[in-house]
Design a protein around this motif. Structure first.
Motif, PDB file in Angstrom:
ATOM      1  N   PRO A 182      -7.309   8.483  -2.712  1.00  0.00           N
ATOM      2  CA  PRO A 182      -8.752   8.195  -2.658  1.00  0.00           C
ATOM      3  C   PRO A 182      -9.099   7.282  -1.485  1.00  0.00           C
ATOM      4  O   PRO A 182      -8.294   6.458  -1.046  1.00  0.00           O
ATOM      5  N   THR A 183     -10.295   7.445  -0.972  1.00  0.00           N
ATOM      6  CA  THR A 183     -10.731   6.601   0.144  1.00  0.00           C
ATOM      7  C   THR A 183     -10.859   5.141  -0.267  1.00  0.00           C
ATOM      8  O   THR A 183     -10.732   4.246   0.569  1.00  0.00           O
ATOM      9  N   ASP A 184     -11.102   4.898  -1.553  1.00  0.00           N
ATOM     10  CA  ASP A 184     -11.228   3.517  -2.036  1.00  0.00           C
ATOM     11  C   ASP A 184      -9.955   3.060  -2.755  1.00  0.00           C
ATOM     12  O   ASP A 184     -10.003   2.181  -3.626  1.00  0.00           O
ATOM     13  N   SER A 243      -5.425   5.124 -12.549  1.00  0.00           N
ATOM     14  CA  SER A 243      -6.550   6.045 -12.525  1.00  0.00           C
ATOM     15  C   SER A 243      -6.885   6.314 -13.977  1.00  0.00           C
ATOM     16  O   SER A 243      -6.279   5.724 -14.880  1.00  0.00           O
ATOM     17  N   SER A 286     -10.872  -3.419 -14.215  1.00  0.00           N
ATOM     18  CA  SER A 286     -11.404  -2.433 -13.285  1.00  0.00           C
ATOM     19  C   SER A 286     -11.549  -1.059 -13.917  1.00  0.00           C
ATOM     20  O   SER A 286     -12.449  -0.304 -13.583  1.00  0.00           O
ATOM     21  N   THR A 333      -7.209   1.284  -1.953  1.00  0.00           N
ATOM     22  CA  THR A 333      -6.793  -0.119  -1.873  1.00  0.00           C
ATOM     23  C   THR A 333      -7.741  -1.021  -2.643  1.00  0.00           C
ATOM     24  O   THR A 333      -7.310  -1.957  -3.325  1.00  0.00           O
ATOM     25  N   GLU A 334      -9.033  -0.767  -2.555  1.00  0.00           N
ATOM     26  CA  GLU A 334     -10.014  -1.648  -3.187  1.00  0.00           C
ATOM     27  C   GLU A 334     -10.088  -1.466  -4.697  1.00  0.00           C
ATOM     28  O   GLU A 334     -10.245  -2.437  -5.431  1.00  0.00           O
ATOM     29  N   ARG A 335      -9.953  -0.243  -5.187  1.00  0.00           N
ATOM     30  CA  ARG A 335     -10.231   0.024  -6.591  1.00  0.00           C
ATOM     31  C   ARG A 335      -8.998   0.328  -7.430  1.00  0.00           C
ATOM     32  O   ARG A 335      -8.963   0.009  -8.619  1.00  0.00           O
ATOM     33  N   HIS A 336      -7.976   0.947  -6.826  1.00  0.00           N
ATOM     34  CA  HIS A 336      -6.869   1.476  -7.620  1.00  0.00           C
ATOM     35  C   HIS A 336      -5.545   0.753  -7.425  1.00  0.00           C
ATOM     36  O   HIS A 336      -4.540   1.169  -7.998  1.00  0.00           O
ATOM     37  N   LYS A 348       0.827  -1.201   0.000  1.00  0.00           N
ATOM     38  CA  LYS A 348       0.000   0.000   0.000  1.00  0.00           C
ATOM     39  C   LYS A 348       0.861   1.250   0.000  1.00  0.00           C
ATOM     40  O   LYS A 348       0.571   2.215  -0.714  1.00  0.00           O
TER      41      LYS A 348
END
Length: 750
Positions: free
Chosen positions: A559-561, A578, A671, A563-566, A540
């Motif tokens: 971004p708050t997401d 991104s 993604s 780890t999950e999205r990027h 991370k």
């Protein structure tokens, strides 16, 4: 006999002077016959040719035998000390400014070596050899005392309390754990007493009040028998029942709350510290004998780590001006806030305005490892980087004038222990950063005059401090083994279809070149192979560095997401993405998989350029009354001929990639929606029904292109087609009810 106290800078190089000192304001580095230096001075009386009364342990002894503390050394040297000073009327004790527990304790033990009072007995000054204390040093051999865990069960009282106090000072000075609760520990109460305003550093004090009370509460006042009621500061709250230090103990009860407030404003990080495969005593003397800097001002490779040194990830913490008096100790035991649940092995702490006379930076910095858990880990490369910047800054024209002023006031000499590392330029090593050589390089501390590298920052987490940025670069960026290569692929017609940059990672994450309007960024960098990339925290943190390279608008932050999205990682690489592009960090063996990505992104950019070229034709304006079936025929042909070949080549590359081990890259395309958008484009080329709706979609895509890249538009097309295919709404209404509002939203933001 009268005792007086004075305090000098760390690293003071004393000169022996005949006669007695009678006042404090005489030259601070002059050592008169009635003075005894403790815990400072870089030498030890009777060892390696030192013939003047200095008892220090802050230097490296090539042949071993270093004392673990000044307090223990005082007992080893008790007979020598007493014989020299016993007939003097005035004795001055000299130690470093802002004295710690060991410095105060050493002065107290020496005072009790030389005098007794009505209530306090004198310490026996002879026969210490029979208790395992050798005059020449502490080698921790079989027949010697173990200063970190002495056997005191058979000691008579008059030997017991000096031994346990010197042993306690040794443990505190070397970061050893105690069984006694922190709020009741002796050093905690001493520091709280100073914090509350007890004037223990006056010329006539020396914290005698404190240590007299400690000895009384220990319950060993020189009786001939061995008492079963004696307290041991390793385990017992010695001063818990003392009426003298009640307020200090009340103050310490708030430390846990105060530490919690500190930790919330500190910066937590994974740092990569060096670890040696050989003991410190085997590698340090070799490095110590070589110049630090090359003629060009670079750090010699030996000083950045011998070939057998590796790096390991550990928890680190950065903070300015912690309110918690024992912040470092609390942090080292903080299993709740550290990522690995073992406490923060590394701490970076800055104290504002501690060096009031400093010409540039008045902060005092302490970079340290927990010596209890450090093992063969060290911070020597941190010292090398800081000293390099200090030397280079000092050599600049303006600072050279400043340094000339310093030399004219203080004279020019190397600090003891740094002579050979200075090479030919002794002037920049008269006041170097302290390298912690007597603590196996587990601590690095500011020069006495303060750092000249730059003015201090203001942030509580040290993120804006120029000194700390050097440390952060050395410890956090050391996982990267190359510069970062940045390529920006144009997604619209441009003179340069690809702009290439190559930057050090620490520069790229702070001053990354702005991404050109309508371009797709691809960044790659090699990683060292010593680390476990499957660690969530390590991956991370690396990913966050990569994110700053592709998202140059740093005001948005992570971004708050994220780890999950990027973010994706495996044992070979870490990738982030991104809509602006992809950045990948990889180990060298994964280079073949990485090489598959660049041509794929290049083709996506090419597809975007061709799409914009088509949409830019004037006859494609469907709002114009002249729009006709012939215009539609031109559009259809353009999609068929202008895009189809690029789409198919991209799809072939993607299929090739799916047959390799490029799992992270496949995840990116999945993604990000790019692969789906490619499929949509291909579908548009071959389905007549979709061609009809592509006209309205294309017009709105042209409008959107004024604010966003084509890659974004293709994703909005995906939304549209998904709605159409599901039958939720007729395709003709999609552009009106989805794409046009999106267009208006983005146009209003430009």
């Amino acid at each position: 006999m009268r005792f007086r106290y004075r305090f000098v800078d760390f690293g003071t190089n004393f000169t022996s002077i005949q006669g007695n000192r009678d006042k404090e304001d005489q030259e601070s580095d002059h050592l008169f016959e009635n003075e005894l230096v403790l815990d400072v001075g870089g030498r030890c009386w009777g060892i390696a040719g030192c013939s003047i009364p200095i008892i220090d342990h802050h230097y490296h002894r090539d042949y071993g035998g270093q004392f673990p503390s000044a307090s223990s050394a005082v007992l080893h040297k008790a007979e020598t000390i007493v014989k020299h000073f016993q007939d003097m009327e005035d004795v001055w004790f000299v130690t470093h400014r802002i004295p710690d527990f060991d410095a105060f304790c050493a002065m107290y033990l020496d005072r009790r070596n030389l005098e007794s009072t009505t209530n306090m007995p004198r310490i026996p000054y002879n026969m210490w050899e029979s208790y395992g204390l050798k005059k020449e040093g502490w080698f921790n051999s079989k027949n010697e005392i173990n200063w970190f865990s002495p056997d005191v069960s058979e000691l008579p009282d008059e030997r017991y309390w000096p031994i346990v106090l010197a042993s306690y000072a040794s443990c505190i000075d070397n970061g050893r754990r105690l069984k006694c609760p922190r709020v009741h520990a002796l050093h905690s109460i001493l520091y709280a007493a100073i914090h509350r305003g007890r004037n223990y550093t006056s010329e006539s004090d020396g914290a005698v009040e404190f240590f007299d009370e400690v000895v009384r509460q220990i319950g060993a006042l020189g009786s001939e028998h061995i008492s079963n009621t004696r307290k041991h500061p390793f385990f017992d709250a010695v001063l818990q029942k003392s009426t003298i230090f009640v307020l200090e103990q009340e103050l310490l009860k708030q430390e846990e709350v105060v530490y919690g407030q500190d930790i919330r404003r500190a910066r937590k990080s994974i740092v990569f510290i060096q670890q040696s495969t050989t003991p410190f005593k085997d590698w340090f003397p070799n490095i110590q004998s070589k110049p630090l800097l090359t003629p060009s001002g670079e750090v010699s490779s030996e000083h950045l780590g011998p070939s057998d040194h590796t790096r390991i990830p550990v928890d680190g913490l950065y903070i300015r001006d912690p309110a918690c008096m024992l912040f470092k100790e609390w942090a080292r035991l903080d299993i709740d806030n550290s990522s690995n649940g073992q406490g923060f092995l590394f701490t970076a702490i800055a104290f504002t305005n501690q060096k009031s006379d400093a010409p540039v930076n008045s902060s005092e910095y302490f970079f340290s490892l927990d010596p209890e858990r450090a093992g063969d880990c060290h911070l020597y490369s941190v010292w090398a980087r800081l000293q390099q910047h200090e030397a280079l800054t000092l050599q600049q024209p303006y600072n050279s004038i400043l340094h000339s002023m310093i030399k004219s006031n203080n004279g020019v000499h190397n600090r003891p222990g740094f002579e050979k590392r200075a090479g030919n330029d002794t002037s920049v090593f008269d006041d170097p950063w302290f390298d912690g050589h007597n603590y196996q390089a587990t601590i690095v501390v500011t020069p006495n005059r303060g750092s000249l590298i730059g003015p201090p920052g203001n942030s509580s987490d040290l993120s804006d401090d120029p000194v700390v940025k050097i440390v952060q670069s050395e410890l956090e960026m050391s996982i990267f083994r190359s510069d970062v290569v940045i390529e920006d692929f144009a997604t619209e017609a441009s003179d340069s279809l690809c702009i290439r940059h190559s930057l050090p990672i620490n520069e790229a994450t702070i001053l990354s070149p702005p991404i050109k309007y309508k371009s797709l960024r691809y960044a790659t960098i090699e990683l060292e192979t010593d680390f476990d990339l499957l660690s969530n925290d390590v991956s991370k943190q690396i990913g966050e560095h990569l994110w700053r390279i592709i998202d140059t608008d740093h005001s948005r932050g992570i971004p708050t997401d994220f780890t999950e999205r990027h973010l994706r990682w495996d044992e070979n690489m870490i990738a982030v993405w991104s809509r602006r592009g992809i950045a990948i960090a990889f180990i060298p063996s994964a280079i073949n998989s990485i090489d598959e990505v660049r041509p794929l992104l290049s083709k996506v950019a090419e597809l975007s350029r061709e799409t914009l070229s088509i949409l830019g034709e004037p006859h494609l304006n469907i709002s114009d009354s002249s729009y006709s079936s012939s215009s539609h025929s031109v559009l259809t042909k353009a999609f068929s001929n202008g895009i189809e070949s690029a789409v198919r080549e991209v799809m072939r590359l993607q299929h090739k990639l799916s047959a390799t081990n490029g799992g992270i890259v496949r995840e990116f395309f999945k993604s990000s929606g790019i692969s789906t958008s490619i499929s949509i484009a291909d579908h548009l080329c071959h389905d007549e029904h979709q061609r009809q709706h592509s006209i309205s979609i294309s017009e709105n895509t042209r409008i959107l292109s004024n604010a966003q890249r084509v890659a974004e538009v293709l994703e909005y097309m995906l939304v549209s087609v998904s709605f159409q295919n599901s039958g939720i709404m007729p395709g003709g209404q999609v552009a009106v009810r989805i794409l046009i509002p999106l267009s208006e939203k983005f146009l209003s933001q430009t």
